[in-house]
Design a protein around this motif. Sequence first.
Motif, mmCIF file in Angstrom:
data_model
loop_
_atom_site.group_PDB
_atom_site.id
_atom_site.type_symbol
_atom_site.label_atom_id
_atom_site.label_comp_id
_atom_site.label_asym_id
_atom_site.label_seq_id
_atom_site.Cartn_x
_atom_site.Cartn_y
_atom_site.Cartn_z
ATOM 1 N N THR A 74 0.823 -1.212 0.000
ATOM 2 C CA THR A 74 0.000 0.000 0.000
ATOM 3 C C THR A 74 0.855 1.258 0.000
ATOM 4 N N VAL A 75 1.835 1.328 0.883
ATOM 5 C CA VAL A 75 2.667 2.531 0.998
ATOM 6 C C VAL A 75 3.452 2.783 -0.286
ATOM 7 N N ILE A 76 4.107 1.756 -0.801
ATOM 8 C CA ILE A 76 4.898 1.933 -2.028
ATOM 9 C C ILE A 76 3.999 2.304 -3.199
ATOM 10 N N SER A 77 2.861 1.650 -3.320
ATOM 11 C CA SER A 77 1.935 1.930 -4.424
ATOM 12 C C SER A 77 1.422 3.363 -4.351
ATOM 13 N N VAL A 78 1.007 3.796 -3.170
ATOM 14 C CA VAL A 78 0.452 5.146 -3.009
ATOM 15 C C VAL A 78 1.521 6.205 -3.282
ATOM 16 N N VAL A 79 2.721 6.002 -2.789
ATOM 17 C CA VAL A 79 3.805 6.968 -3.022
ATOM 18 C C VAL A 79 4.109 7.087 -4.513
ATOM 19 N N ILE A 80 4.178 5.956 -5.201
ATOM 20 C CA ILE A 80 4.461 5.975 -6.640
ATOM 21 C C ILE A 80 3.325 6.636 -7.409
ATOM 22 N N ILE A 81 2.088 6.333 -7.024
ATOM 23 C CA ILE A 81 0.931 6.959 -7.683
ATOM 24 C C ILE A 81 0.971 8.472 -7.505
ATOM 25 N N ILE A 82 1.268 8.931 -6.296
ATOM 26 C CA ILE A 82 1.323 10.370 -6.030
ATOM 27 C C ILE A 82 2.419 11.035 -6.856
ATOM 28 N N ILE A 83 3.589 10.437 -6.901
ATOM 29 C CA ILE A 83 4.721 11.032 -7.627
ATOM 30 C C ILE A 83 4.422 11.123 -9.127
ATOM 31 N N PHE A 84 4.055 10.012 -9.721
ATOM 32 C CA PHE A 84 3.854 9.989 -11.175
ATOM 33 C C PHE A 84 2.603 10.766 -11.585
ATOM 34 N N SER A 85 1.530 10.637 -10.808
ATOM 35 C CA SER A 85 0.289 11.321 -11.176
ATOM 36 C C SER A 85 0.413 12.835 -11.048
#
Length: 271
Positions: A74-85
């Motif tokens: 969850t943490v890695i996915s959310v961080v990556i989504i926030i950065i790229f999005s």
Amino acid sequence: MRKKYLIPLEILGITLAIIWLTPFYLMIVNSLKTKREIFEDTLKPPSSLTFDNYVQAFVELDFLRTFANSLIITVISVVIIIIFSSMAAYALSRTKSRISTILLFVFIAAMLIPFQSVMLPLITIFGKIEMLNRFGLIFMYLGFGASLSIFLYHGALSSIPRSLDEAATIDGANRFQIFWYVIFPILKPITVTVGILNTIWIWNDYLLPSLVINKQGMETIPLKMFFFFGEYTKQWHLALAGLTLAIIPVIVLYFFAQREIIKGVSEGAVK
């Protein structure tokens, strides 16, 4: 007159709140009962307060390992989504061209595509290139979570004046510095919203992990709960205790961040 007009609305609100809270009451109260007490009366409070069900469910779920798996994903996915999005939305917002407009509509249209229509082809492709389990799951979450996140970020960025970019450029900042040091801090409300919405979705997701994770010991909480609930279907006191353990983290997170969620959605969708 105004108070009399509000009374029906207050009654309706209280009624809806009771209806919404009833499943939580039944789950928590019955998780503290014995198996016999549940079948005698599901609405009645437990005769004695005991947490033996939670202890057994904690052990049977291998909760620490399962919790760690869900937390990492969850943490890695959310961080990556926030950065790229956020970066993608910034590029689309600040680049006024036909291509950027088309790309934005493509991302918006992607939200309408049901996961079931791409489920089997996606798993087949990722299985051939051996990108299943944790890494593949995170990569898929980025793909499925980017569309809504970009849409929300783009709405928030449209309210930020370009003069901030121009002032930072005059001061010698490049595009990367402008975004991360000037624009991104202003996006805190929508970033919290994107983070919470994706956290709730990813933390509670069962279907995608059930298709992607095929190694024992890497199960997320919803996936582990599926096997646990199937094993203890007739032992509702244990099943409900495990279910309560599974939802506590998200409820706590949402409770403390609900104000930021509402604020962020308003900024991202209205402006």
